[in-house]
Design a protein around this motif. Structure first.
Motif, mmCIF file in Angstrom:
data_model
loop_
_atom_site.group_PDB
_atom_site.id
_atom_site.type_symbol
_atom_site.label_atom_id
_atom_site.label_comp_id
_atom_site.label_asym_id
_atom_site.label_seq_id
_atom_site.Cartn_x
_atom_site.Cartn_y
_atom_site.Cartn_z
ATOM 1 N N SER A 126 0.669 -1.234 0.199
ATOM 2 C CA SER A 126 -0.030 -0.017 0.417
ATOM 3 C C SER A 126 0.390 1.201 0.004
ATOM 4 O O SER A 126 -0.025 2.505 0.001
ATOM 5 N N VAL A 127 2.014 1.291 0.438
ATOM 6 C CA VAL A 127 3.124 2.649 0.444
ATOM 7 C C VAL A 127 4.326 1.786 0.706
ATOM 8 O O VAL A 127 4.686 0.967 1.046
ATOM 9 N N ILE A 128 5.050 2.910 -0.476
ATOM 10 C CA ILE A 128 6.794 1.781 -0.465
ATOM 11 C C ILE A 128 7.631 3.209 0.483
ATOM 12 O O ILE A 128 7.399 3.907 -0.085
ATOM 13 N N ILE A 129 8.469 2.394 0.916
ATOM 14 C CA ILE A 129 9.625 3.616 1.461
ATOM 15 C C ILE A 129 10.632 3.113 1.396
ATOM 16 O O ILE A 129 11.066 1.365 1.145
ATOM 17 N N ALA A 130 11.403 3.857 -0.131
ATOM 18 C CA ALA A 130 12.639 4.092 -0.815
ATOM 19 C C ALA A 130 13.582 4.563 -0.055
ATOM 20 O O ALA A 130 14.321 6.136 0.305
ATOM 21 N N GLY A 131 15.290 3.985 0.090
ATOM 22 C CA GLY A 131 16.415 4.275 1.146
ATOM 23 C C GLY A 131 17.085 4.840 -0.251
ATOM 24 O O GLY A 131 17.127 3.462 -1.109
ATOM 25 N N ALA A 132 17.795 5.619 0.019
ATOM 26 C CA ALA A 132 18.709 5.888 -1.186
ATOM 27 C C ALA A 132 20.198 6.953 -0.614
ATOM 28 O O ALA A 132 19.608 7.335 0.172
ATOM 29 N N GLY A 133 21.250 6.309 -0.887
ATOM 30 C CA GLY A 133 22.551 7.418 -0.508
ATOM 31 C C GLY A 133 22.975 7.737 -1.989
ATOM 32 O O GLY A 133 22.486 7.423 -2.780
ATOM 33 N N GLY A 134 23.952 8.748 -1.977
ATOM 34 C CA GLY A 134 24.658 9.509 -3.287
ATOM 35 C C GLY A 134 23.158 10.401 -4.095
ATOM 36 O O GLY A 134 22.876 10.864 -3.675
ATOM 37 N N ALA A 135 23.206 9.927 -5.406
ATOM 38 C CA ALA A 135 22.626 10.609 -6.296
ATOM 39 C C ALA A 135 20.922 10.013 -5.518
ATOM 40 O O ALA A 135 20.561 10.928 -6.382
ATOM 41 N N ALA A 136 20.906 8.731 -5.515
ATOM 42 C CA ALA A 136 19.804 8.812 -4.624
ATOM 43 C C ALA A 136 18.330 8.740 -6.005
ATOM 44 O O ALA A 136 17.209 9.366 -5.381
ATOM 45 N N HIS A 137 18.622 8.008 -6.685
ATOM 46 C CA HIS A 137 17.452 8.257 -7.797
ATOM 47 C C HIS A 137 16.416 7.346 -7.849
ATOM 48 O O HIS A 137 15.259 7.584 -8.280
ATOM 49 N N LEU A 138 16.310 6.226 -6.735
ATOM 50 C CA LEU A 138 15.622 5.090 -6.364
ATOM 51 C C LEU A 138 13.570 5.593 -6.000
ATOM 52 O O LEU A 138 12.913 5.137 -6.621
ATOM 53 N N PRO A 139 14.102 5.925 -5.396
ATOM 54 C CA PRO A 139 12.915 6.479 -4.394
ATOM 55 C C PRO A 139 11.460 7.726 -5.471
ATOM 56 O O PRO A 139 10.721 7.163 -6.271
ATOM 57 N N GLY A 140 12.313 8.537 -5.955
ATOM 58 C CA GLY A 140 12.232 8.970 -7.131
ATOM 59 C C GLY A 140 12.111 8.525 -8.954
ATOM 60 O O GLY A 140 10.981 8.472 -9.558
ATOM 61 N N LEU B 62 14.141 15.106 -2.658
ATOM 62 C CA LEU B 62 13.593 16.388 -2.426
ATOM 63 C C LEU B 62 12.708 17.158 -3.816
ATOM 64 O O LEU B 62 11.173 17.386 -3.979
ATOM 65 N N GLN B 63 14.173 16.507 -4.676
ATOM 66 C CA GLN B 63 13.581 18.184 -5.626
ATOM 67 C C GLN B 63 12.760 17.556 -7.033
ATOM 68 O O GLN B 63 13.557 17.365 -7.972
ATOM 69 N N MET B 64 11.544 16.454 -6.667
ATOM 70 C CA MET B 64 11.501 15.893 -7.755
ATOM 71 C C MET B 64 10.423 16.986 -8.470
ATOM 72 O O MET B 64 9.471 17.925 -8.056
ATOM 73 N N PRO B 65 9.783 16.424 -10.190
ATOM 74 C CA PRO B 65 8.775 17.872 -10.681
ATOM 75 C C PRO B 65 7.920 16.918 -10.533
ATOM 76 O O PRO B 65 7.197 16.364 -9.841
ATOM 77 N N GLY B 66 6.720 18.526 -10.862
ATOM 78 C CA GLY B 66 5.774 18.176 -10.519
ATOM 79 C C GLY B 66 5.536 16.776 -11.348
ATOM 80 O O GLY B 66 5.613 16.703 -12.706
ATOM 81 N N GLY B 67 4.010 16.065 -10.996
ATOM 82 C CA GLY B 67 3.371 14.851 -11.143
ATOM 83 C C GLY B 67 4.501 13.681 -10.863
ATOM 84 O O GLY B 67 4.104 12.290 -10.686
ATOM 85 N N VAL B 68 5.847 13.959 -10.126
ATOM 86 C CA VAL B 68 6.293 12.407 -9.576
ATOM 87 C C VAL B 68 6.625 13.630 -8.186
ATOM 88 O O VAL B 68 7.580 13.198 -7.760
ATOM 89 N N PRO B 69 5.022 12.671 -7.436
ATOM 90 C CA PRO B 69 5.846 13.563 -5.780
ATOM 91 C C PRO B 69 6.563 12.311 -4.613
ATOM 92 O O PRO B 69 6.941 10.820 -5.390
ATOM 93 N N VAL B 70 7.226 12.015 -4.172
ATOM 94 C CA VAL B 70 8.105 11.716 -3.032
ATOM 95 C C VAL B 70 7.983 12.236 -1.749
ATOM 96 O O VAL B 70 8.469 13.052 -1.349
ATOM 97 N N VAL C 149 4.858 7.303 -2.148
ATOM 98 C CA VAL C 149 6.125 7.088 -2.517
ATOM 99 C C VAL C 149 7.178 7.785 -0.699
ATOM 100 O O VAL C 149 6.531 9.057 -1.256
ATOM 101 N N ILE C 150 7.887 7.653 -0.110
ATOM 102 C CA ILE C 150 8.212 8.039 1.121
ATOM 103 C C ILE C 150 9.940 7.683 0.738
ATOM 104 O O ILE C 150 10.037 6.214 0.842
ATOM 105 N N GLY C 151 10.703 8.604 0.568
ATOM 106 C CA GLY C 151 11.731 8.775 0.463
ATOM 107 C C GLY C 151 12.771 9.051 1.453
ATOM 108 O O GLY C 151 12.664 9.996 2.530
#
Length: 160
Positions: A58-72, A103-111, A82-84
Motif C-alpha cells: 500500500s505504501v513504499i518506503i525507498a532509501g538511497a544515498g549518493g545520487a539517490a534516484h531510487l525513490p523518484g 526532495l526536488q521531484m518534478p511536478g506529477g511525480v511526488p515523493v 512513496v516516501i523517500g
C-alpha cells in the motif's frame, strides 16, 4: 492485512532503513524488504515499481544515498505513495546530494521526503497513511502519539 514495501539501493543502507522496518513491525504492519538498485538493477526497479501494488503493498518506503534516484524512479512507475529516505552514505556529499535528489521531484511525480537518515519517521508516516483508511491502525498511531506526549511531560517534571 496492509503491507509496506521497504526498499533500498544497497545492503549498506540497511542499518538506516532498519528503523523503518522496526517501527512498522511495532505497529503490526506487514513489511516486505528488498534491495532494488536504480543504477545496477534497473529491470528489477521497473518490475518493483510497476507491480508492488499487485502484491498487496500500500505504501513504499525507498532509501538511497549518493545520487539517490531510487525513490523518484519508483514513484515515476508506481501508483502508490512513496516516501523517500535520504541516506548519508560513503559516496555522499555529506548527505545533501541524497536529500536534494529525493526532495526536488518534478511536478506529477511526488515523493514524500523525510530527514537525512530519518527512516523511523518514514515508517511512522507510512503507518499514518494506512491509518487514514484503517481504524485499528489509526488507534495505534493515536496511542503512540499520546505516549510521546506523556514521555515529554514526564521528563519535564524534574527540571524546575
Amino acid at each position: 492485512m496492509q503491507k509496506v514495501g521497504v526498499i533500498m539501493g544497497s545492503k549498506s543502507d540497511l542499518p538506516v532503513m532498519q528503523d523503518a522496518i522496526d517501527i512498522l513491525k511495532h505497529f503490526g504492519i506487514a513489511v516486505e524488504v528488498d534491495i532494488v538498485s536504480a543504477h545496477r538493477t534497473p529491470e528489477k526497479l521497473f518490475d518493483y515499481g510497476t507491480n508492488a501494488h499487485l502484491r498487496g503493498i500500500s505504501v513504499i518506503i525507498a532509501g538511497a544515498g549518493g545520487a539517490a534516484h531510487l525513490p523518484g524512479m519508483v514513484a515515476s512507475l508506481s501508483p502508490l505513495p512513496v516516501i523517500g529516505v535520504p541516506v548519508k552514505s560513503s559516496n555522499s556529499i555529506d548527505g545533501w546530494d541524497s536529500v536534494l535528489s529525493i526532495l526536488q521531484m518534478p511536478g506529477g511525480v511526488p515523493v514524500a521526503t523525510v530527514a537525512l537518515n530519518g527512516a523511523k519517521n518514514a515508517g511512522i508516516l507510512a503507518t499514518q497513511i494506512l491509518g487514514a483508511s484503517d481504524s485499528s491502525i489509526l488507534a495505534k498511531i493515536i496511542a503512540y502519539k499520546s505516549d510521546l506526549k506523556l514521555k515529554v511531560e514526564e521528563s519535564a517534571k524534574g527540571i524546575n
